[in-house]
Write a protein that holds these residues in place. Sequence first.
Motif, PDB file in Angstrom:
ATOM      1  N   HIS A 191       2.624   4.451   3.261  1.00 53.10           N
ATOM      2  CA  HIS A 191       3.067   4.509   3.375  1.00 53.10           C
ATOM      3  C   HIS A 191       2.174   2.641   4.007  1.00 53.10           C
ATOM      4  N   HIS A 251       9.296  -0.224  -1.924  1.00 49.24           N
ATOM      5  CA  HIS A 251       9.362   1.126  -2.159  1.00 49.24           C
ATOM      6  C   HIS A 251       8.852   1.711  -0.090  1.00 49.24           C
ATOM      7  N   ASP A 297      11.458   2.718   2.536  1.00 49.97           N
ATOM      8  CA  ASP A 297      11.179   3.920   3.191  1.00 49.97           C
ATOM      9  C   ASP A 297      11.419   3.333   4.893  1.00 49.97           C
TER      10      ASP A 297
HETATM   11 ZN   LIG Z   1       8.136   6.720   0.679  1.00 50.10          ZN
END
Ligand SMILES: [Zn+2]
Length: 202
Positions: free
Chosen positions: A97, A133, A137
């Motif tokens: 991430h 994404h 997030d």
């Molecule tokens: Zn995620």
Amino acid sequence: MLGQTHRLAGIAAGIALAGELNIIPIERPFAFAGVIFVSAMGSLMPDADQPNSTIGRRFFLLWLPLYILRMIIRIIAFFAPSMKQVSRGLAHRGISHSPWFWGVFGALLWCVPWMRNEGVIYFYAFFAGIATHLLLDYLTGGIPLIPFSLKRNHPPIVFKTKGYFEFLTASVLGIWIGIMVLSYLGLRPAIRRILVMLIRYV
Ligand SMILES: [Zn+2]
């Protein structure tokens, strides 16, 4: 964020990108579908760090190497506590991430000649999906922005997963995708008429 919201964002990014790149579905249907598919895959990819995610459930080969590595490092951390940091960095919303990880991954991918030529639209599509994404997030809990840091950075106001922000995001994305699909089907005048009617009656 739920997998389905990420996927909607990925599809929306794919449609927008195809429009930006002038990929018209009637002229290049495979390229158009390919860009949307790759972007949707990219939008799910960061969650490959957990087996029960939308992508993890389908492609266990994606999370299995990370899972095994995490297990090994956890065992090492038992004897060398300094390794605990590394083990935490491999947990959910860790390395997969962080924008710097995808930056390095993208730079490596760019070294493949196909990616810079015929595959460039898919390269853009994949990273457009990844970007959606990471952004979603970031807004719902945070992501590690600083290389090798375990701290999740987030804006002053953080939205809840499965909360009203997620519902609103998914709804707006869903409606926009619907409008785009109808407009590609040649129903743009009909949409305009419905919108004008709605505005008149609201
Ligand atoms: Zn995620």
